[in-house]
Design a protein around this motif. Structure first.
Motif, short mmCIF file in Angstrom:
data_model
loop_
_atom_site.label_atom_id
_atom_site.label_comp_id
_atom_site.label_asym_id
_atom_site.label_seq_id
_atom_site.Cartn_x
_atom_site.Cartn_y
_atom_site.Cartn_z
N ASP A 97 4.68 13.88 23.14
CA ASP A 97 4.05 13.58 21.85
C ASP A 97 4.23 12.11 21.49
N ARG A 98 3.11 11.40 21.32
CA ARG A 98 3.12 9.98 20.97
C ARG A 98 2.29 9.70 19.71
N GLU A 99 2.04 10.75 18.94
CA GLU A 99 1.15 10.64 17.79
C GLU A 99 1.63 9.60 16.78
N LEU A 100 2.92 9.61 16.47
CA LEU A 100 3.42 8.69 15.45
C LEU A 100 3.38 7.24 15.93
N LEU A 101 3.60 7.02 17.22
CA LEU A 101 3.50 5.66 17.74
C LEU A 101 2.08 5.13 17.59
N LYS A 102 1.10 5.95 17.94
CA LYS A 102 -0.30 5.53 17.85
C LYS A 102 -0.71 5.30 16.39
N LEU A 103 -0.25 6.18 15.51
CA LEU A 103 -0.61 6.04 14.10
C LEU A 103 0.07 4.85 13.45
N SER A 104 1.24 4.47 13.95
CA SER A 104 1.88 3.26 13.41
C SER A 104 1.03 2.03 13.73
N GLU A 105 0.39 2.03 14.89
CA GLU A 105 -0.50 0.93 15.24
C GLU A 105 -1.72 0.92 14.32
N TYR A 106 -2.23 2.09 14.01
CA TYR A 106 -3.37 2.19 13.10
C TYR A 106 -3.00 1.67 11.71
N LEU A 107 -1.83 2.06 11.22
CA LEU A 107 -1.40 1.61 9.90
C LEU A 107 -1.26 0.09 9.85
N GLU A 108 -0.72 -0.48 10.90
CA GLU A 108 -0.60 -1.94 10.94
C GLU A 108 -1.96 -2.60 10.98
N CYS A 109 -2.90 -1.99 11.71
CA CYS A 109 -4.23 -2.57 11.86
C CYS A 109 -4.99 -2.60 10.54
N PRO B 72 -6.83 4.80 -5.27
CA PRO B 72 -7.58 5.19 -4.07
C PRO B 72 -7.76 4.06 -3.06
N HIS B 73 -7.83 2.82 -3.52
CA HIS B 73 -8.13 1.73 -2.60
C HIS B 73 -6.94 1.34 -1.71
N ASN B 74 -5.72 1.77 -2.07
CA ASN B 74 -4.56 1.33 -1.27
C ASN B 74 -3.69 2.50 -0.80
N THR B 75 -4.26 3.71 -0.71
CA THR B 75 -3.49 4.90 -0.36
C THR B 75 -4.07 5.59 0.86
N ILE B 76 -3.18 6.06 1.74
CA ILE B 76 -3.57 6.90 2.88
C ILE B 76 -2.55 8.03 2.98
N ALA C 178 -3.64 -2.42 7.52
CA ALA C 178 -2.84 -2.97 6.42
C ALA C 178 -3.41 -4.27 5.89
N GLU C 179 -4.15 -4.98 6.73
CA GLU C 179 -4.72 -6.27 6.33
C GLU C 179 -5.93 -6.11 5.42
N LEU C 180 -6.48 -4.89 5.33
CA LEU C 180 -7.65 -4.64 4.50
C LEU C 180 -7.26 -4.54 3.03
N SER C 181 -8.07 -5.09 2.17
CA SER C 181 -7.79 -5.01 0.74
C SER C 181 -8.19 -3.67 0.14
N ASP C 182 -9.09 -2.93 0.83
CA ASP C 182 -9.58 -1.66 0.31
C ASP C 182 -9.69 -0.67 1.47
N LEU C 183 -8.92 0.42 1.40
CA LEU C 183 -8.94 1.43 2.46
C LEU C 183 -9.96 2.53 2.20
N SER C 184 -10.56 2.53 1.04
CA SER C 184 -11.40 3.66 0.64
C SER C 184 -12.70 3.75 1.42
N LYS D 247 0.84 -1.18 0.00
CA LYS D 247 0.00 0.00 0.00
C LYS D 247 0.89 1.24 0.00
N LEU D 248 0.25 2.42 -0.05
CA LEU D 248 1.01 3.67 -0.13
C LEU D 248 0.66 4.59 1.03
N LEU D 249 1.69 5.12 1.68
CA LEU D 249 1.55 6.14 2.71
C LEU D 249 2.21 7.42 2.21
N VAL D 250 1.44 8.51 2.15
CA VAL D 250 1.95 9.81 1.71
C VAL D 250 2.02 10.72 2.93
N LEU D 251 3.19 11.32 3.15
CA LEU D 251 3.44 12.09 4.37
C LEU D 251 3.84 13.53 4.07
#
Length: 315
Positions: free
Chosen positions: A281-293, A245-249, A295-301, A139-143
């Protein structure tokens, strides 16, 4: 002995004593490049798979034919800092509230012909080469950078003092499932300097797929407002075989930046006042958990990323 060093597209020949250390090589490179010794990264000079220590003799290492140097001269960094300080991007005090936005108005902005024409011109005229090839099945992560990964307004002697906590841990975790693209509203030279200074472009645990700057942005009108935004369609059309769109956040501290693709955007809490917030600040740690959670989905849209914390609590 003579050592060849590749730096900023040039090949340097550096003469050092036969018993010179890695630190001695760095001092010799400083004389030729004006890159501070502390800022130098010798990418392929290894010792047991790790960067060679400064006190190791070069004669004790397996020297490559050409050593790769990454680093920016102090004078160039100061020039960029001066330019940014004297020509800063305006602070956005009144960001878009996508939670309260009118759905029809959002759709109209996304599909307005003149906006799509601007996007098509960016795709046609603004060409970027990936730093690293896209990986099959990722998938794709744009920062964003400023206030997302880095506090660009506070003063500090070194960029690491303004880096958001857990940045490298976050990127390492994200890289397991996502290719990573950095997109900033600044110019490309400044993006490269910031990412080099933070060690993002030379990290051994993850790789950046591509850097994108302000030239890929488009100006849109939403209701009564006119502003620049980051249309993900530029990436989707440029690398159409890999991302859609289905694999990008996308993470950005301004939701207006993903007005052309609101379903793919997650508004991150801005990282400001780095010296006082670094400890909490722990925002990136929490968001890394979200991204992992997710990631198993075939469609993020179908996800509402504005409710990402609620999603995590349910999980």
């Amino acid at each position: 002995m003579e050592i060849q060093v590749k730096w900023q597209g040039r090949t340097l020949v550096v003469e050092v004593a036969d018993d010179a250390t890695v630190g001695g090589l760095k001092h010799a490179l400083f004389k030729q490049t004006c890159v501070d010794v502390k800022r130098q990264k010798l990418l392929n000079l290894k010792e047991g798979g790790k960067p060679a220590r400064d006190d190791r003799k070069l004669s004790e290492l397996a020297l490559p034919k050409q050593i790769m140097l990454m680093g920016t001269p102090d004078a160039e960094i100061e020039t960029f800092k001066f330019d940014e300080a004297n020509n800063p991007l305006p602070e956005v005090d009144d960001d878009l509230d996508l939670d309260g936005a009118d759905g029809a108005a959002l759709m109209e902005t996304c599909t307005r012909p003149e906006n799509l024409q601007k996007l098509a011109r960016r795709v046609e005229n603004y060409k970027l080469e990936p730093l690293n090839p896209p990986r099959e099945g990722k998938k794709l992560l744009v920062l964003d950078i400023d206030y997302t990964l880095f506090d660009h307004r506070s003063n500090a002697e070194h960029a690491h003092e303004l880096m958001r906590p857990f940045l490298h841990e976050f990127l390492t975790i994200a890289y397991r499932h996502y290719d990573i693209i950095i997109w900033s509203a600044t110019n490309m030279k400044w993006i490269k300097v910031k990412m080099e200074e933070l060690g993002v472009l030379s990290h051994s645990d993850y790789k950046i797929t591509m850097l994108v700057d302000h030239l890929a942005m488009v100006t849109v009108q939403h209701e009564e407002r006119v502003f620049n935004c980051k249309p993900l369609g530029y990436i989707w059309q440029t690398l159409r075989c890999h991302y859609a769109p289905h694999n990008t956040i996308m993470f950005d501290d301004l939701s207006r930046n993903f007005i052309m693709n609101p379903q793919n955007g997650l508004k991150i809490r801005p990282f400001k006042n780095a010296h006082t917030l670094r400890a909490t600040d722990r925002e990136l740690l929490k968001l890394s958990e979200y991204l992992e959670c997710i990631a198993e989905l075939s469609d993020l849209s179908g996800l509402n990323h504005r409710r990402w914390e609620r999603y995590m609590r349910k999980k």
